[in-house]
Write an enzyme that holds these catalytic residues in place. Structure first.
Site, PDB file in Angstrom:
ATOM      1  N   TYR A   1       0.809  -1.221   0.000  1.00 15.55           N
ATOM      2  CA  TYR A   1       0.000   0.000   0.000  1.00 15.55           C
ATOM      3  C   TYR A   1       0.845   1.275   0.000  1.00 15.55           C
ATOM      4  O   TYR A   1       0.367   2.331   0.417  1.00 15.55           O
ATOM      5  CB  TYR A   1      -0.970  -0.020   1.180  1.00 15.55           C
ATOM      6  CG  TYR A   1      -2.208  -0.867   0.926  1.00 15.55           C
ATOM      7  CD1 TYR A   1      -3.033  -0.640  -0.179  1.00 15.55           C
ATOM      8  CD2 TYR A   1      -2.569  -1.887   1.804  1.00 15.55           C
ATOM      9  CE1 TYR A   1      -4.170  -1.415  -0.412  1.00 15.55           C
ATOM     10  CE2 TYR A   1      -3.715  -2.663   1.584  1.00 15.55           C
ATOM     11  CZ  TYR A   1      -4.502  -2.415   0.466  1.00 15.55           C
ATOM     12  OH  TYR A   1      -5.635  -3.174   0.243  1.00 15.55           O
TER      13      TYR A   1
ATOM     14  N   PHE B   1      -6.416   7.622   5.695  1.00 18.99           N
ATOM     15  CA  PHE B   1      -6.850   6.263   6.046  1.00 18.99           C
ATOM     16  C   PHE B   1      -5.694   5.260   6.083  1.00 18.99           C
ATOM     17  O   PHE B   1      -5.902   4.089   6.390  1.00 18.99           O
ATOM     18  CB  PHE B   1      -7.934   5.783   5.063  1.00 18.99           C
ATOM     19  CG  PHE B   1      -7.498   5.732   3.622  1.00 18.99           C
ATOM     20  CD1 PHE B   1      -6.826   4.625   3.106  1.00 18.99           C
ATOM     21  CD2 PHE B   1      -7.769   6.797   2.766  1.00 18.99           C
ATOM     22  CE1 PHE B   1      -6.425   4.575   1.780  1.00 18.99           C
ATOM     23  CE2 PHE B   1      -7.366   6.753   1.429  1.00 18.99           C
ATOM     24  CZ  PHE B   1      -6.692   5.640   0.936  1.00 18.99           C
TER      25      PHE B   1
ATOM     26  N   ARG C   1     -11.791  -6.686 -11.083  1.00 19.40           N
ATOM     27  CA  ARG C   1     -12.298  -5.478 -10.399  1.00 19.40           C
ATOM     28  C   ARG C   1     -13.807  -5.318 -10.609  1.00 19.40           C
ATOM     29  O   ARG C   1     -14.520  -4.858  -9.718  1.00 19.40           O
ATOM     30  CB  ARG C   1     -11.517  -4.233 -10.832  1.00 19.40           C
ATOM     31  CG  ARG C   1     -10.155  -4.172 -10.115  1.00 19.40           C
ATOM     32  CD  ARG C   1      -9.408  -2.891 -10.392  1.00 19.40           C
ATOM     33  NE  ARG C   1      -9.974  -1.695  -9.787  1.00 19.40           N
ATOM     34  CZ  ARG C   1      -9.588  -1.183  -8.615  1.00 19.40           C
ATOM     35  NH1 ARG C   1      -8.671  -1.779  -7.888  1.00 19.40           N
ATOM     36  NH2 ARG C   1     -10.140  -0.075  -8.169  1.00 19.40           N
TER      37      ARG C   1
ATOM     38  N   THR D   1     -14.877   0.617  -4.892  1.00 17.63           N
ATOM     39  CA  THR D   1     -14.152   0.616  -3.614  1.00 17.63           C
ATOM     40  C   THR D   1     -15.096   0.749  -2.418  1.00 17.63           C
ATOM     41  O   THR D   1     -14.956   0.025  -1.430  1.00 17.63           O
ATOM     42  CB  THR D   1     -13.131   1.774  -3.597  1.00 17.63           C
ATOM     43  OG1 THR D   1     -12.293   1.652  -4.758  1.00 17.63           O
ATOM     44  CG2 THR D   1     -12.270   1.732  -2.341  1.00 17.63           C
TER      45      THR D   1
ATOM     46  N   ARG E   1     -18.320  -6.613  -3.167  1.00 14.44           N
ATOM     47  CA  ARG E   1     -18.363  -5.550  -2.157  1.00 14.44           C
ATOM     48  C   ARG E   1     -19.786  -5.107  -1.840  1.00 14.44           C
ATOM     49  O   ARG E   1     -20.108  -4.795  -0.693  1.00 14.44           O
ATOM     50  CB  ARG E   1     -17.488  -4.379  -2.609  1.00 14.44           C
ATOM     51  CG  ARG E   1     -15.985  -4.693  -2.465  1.00 14.44           C
ATOM     52  CD  ARG E   1     -15.137  -3.717  -3.224  1.00 14.44           C
ATOM     53  NE  ARG E   1     -13.718  -3.781  -2.847  1.00 14.44           N
ATOM     54  CZ  ARG E   1     -12.757  -3.110  -3.483  1.00 14.44           C
ATOM     55  NH1 ARG E   1     -13.060  -2.323  -4.510  1.00 14.44           N
ATOM     56  NH2 ARG E   1     -11.508  -3.219  -3.082  1.00 14.44           N
TER      57      ARG E   1
ATOM     58  N   ASN F   1     -13.928  -3.643   3.019  1.00 11.83           N
ATOM     59  CA  ASN F   1     -14.508  -3.949   1.704  1.00 11.83           C
ATOM     60  C   ASN F   1     -14.035  -5.280   1.108  1.00 11.83           C
ATOM     61  O   ASN F   1     -14.122  -5.510  -0.096  1.00 11.83           O
ATOM     62  CB  ASN F   1     -14.299  -2.780   0.738  1.00 11.83           C
ATOM     63  CG  ASN F   1     -12.834  -2.489   0.468  1.00 11.83           C
ATOM     64  OD1 ASN F   1     -11.945  -3.141   1.023  1.00 11.83           O
ATOM     65  ND2 ASN F   1     -12.579  -1.522  -0.389  1.00 11.83           N
TER      66      ASN F   1
ATOM     67  N   HIS G   1      -9.134  -7.091  -2.440  1.00 18.01           N
ATOM     68  CA  HIS G   1      -8.238  -6.200  -3.168  1.00 18.01           C
ATOM     69  C   HIS G   1      -8.036  -6.769  -4.563  1.00 18.01           C
ATOM     70  O   HIS G   1      -7.916  -7.979  -4.722  1.00 18.01           O
ATOM     71  CB  HIS G   1      -6.871  -6.109  -2.474  1.00 18.01           C
ATOM     72  CG  HIS G   1      -5.834  -5.465  -3.355  1.00 18.01           C
ATOM     73  ND1 HIS G   1      -5.689  -4.102  -3.432  1.00 18.01           N
ATOM     74  CD2 HIS G   1      -4.952  -5.996  -4.242  1.00 18.01           C
ATOM     75  CE1 HIS G   1      -4.733  -3.828  -4.327  1.00 18.01           C
ATOM     76  NE2 HIS G   1      -4.280  -4.964  -4.828  1.00 18.01           N
TER      77      HIS G   1
END
Ligand code: IDP
Ligand code: MG
Length: 148
Positions: free
Chosen positions: A49, A57, A85, A91, A102, A112, A115
């Site tokens: 990340y 966040f 995705r 997201t 999600r 959520n 990834h």
């Protein structure tokens, strides 16, 4: 053929949704070429990340990802990045389309569930980071019924 990195986050594991979530990718026709159940070290989470470092966040995100085991995998298929995705949804679970992972299992952006790499460069970086560079492919007999 394209490859993408997908991770079932700690909330997905804790909630007993591993099978349910993997089944969605598998049923769609994405081919699993690597998979492992693992604990994420702080350093791996920070590398993964790194693009979000400095965001409000970020600290919570690192806490979340290192809070319990995850399932990491590499999926392969035509346009695998986009397909994965799309299967995951937006997201924020409240903005994700019904029928996506999600939307169907989540309520908050910080929980959520999954990834997925967001582009070819990210996918190459993340696959290398989590699995190294030598993931063999395999022949799947049903491919002629999934791919034209
Ligand atoms: P993505 O996972 O859909 O690619 P990114 O913008 O790359 O979304 O954010 C990475 C992850 O960081 C998200 O999946 C989510 O878990 C977390 N995240 C992003 N924005 C927020 C936020 O505003 N609050 C809490 N967590 C967030
Ligand atoms: Mg992202």
């Amino acid at each position: 053929m394209e490859r993408t990195f997908v991770m079932l986050k700690p909330d997905a594991v804790q909630r007993g949704l591993i099978g349910e979530i993997i089944a969605r990718f598998e049923r769609r026709g994405l081919k699993i070429v690597a998979m492992k159940f693992m604990h994420v070290s702080r350093s791996l989470a920070e590398e993964h990340y790194a693009v979000h470092k400095g965001r409000p966040f970020y600290d919570g995100l690192i806490e979340y990802i290192t809070s319990g085991p995850v399932v990491a995998m590499v999926l392969e298929g035509p346009n695998a990045i986009k397909a994965a995705r799309a299967t995951m949804g937006a997201t924020h679970p409240l903005e994700a389309a019904p029928g996506t992972i999600r939307a169907d299992f989540g309520l908050e952006i910080g929980r959520n569930l999954v990834h997925g790499s967001d582009g070819p460069e990210t996918a190459a970086f993340e696959i290398g980071l989590w699995f190294g560079d030598e993931i063999p492919g395999w022949e799947r007999d049903v491919d002629r019924w999934i791919l034209e």
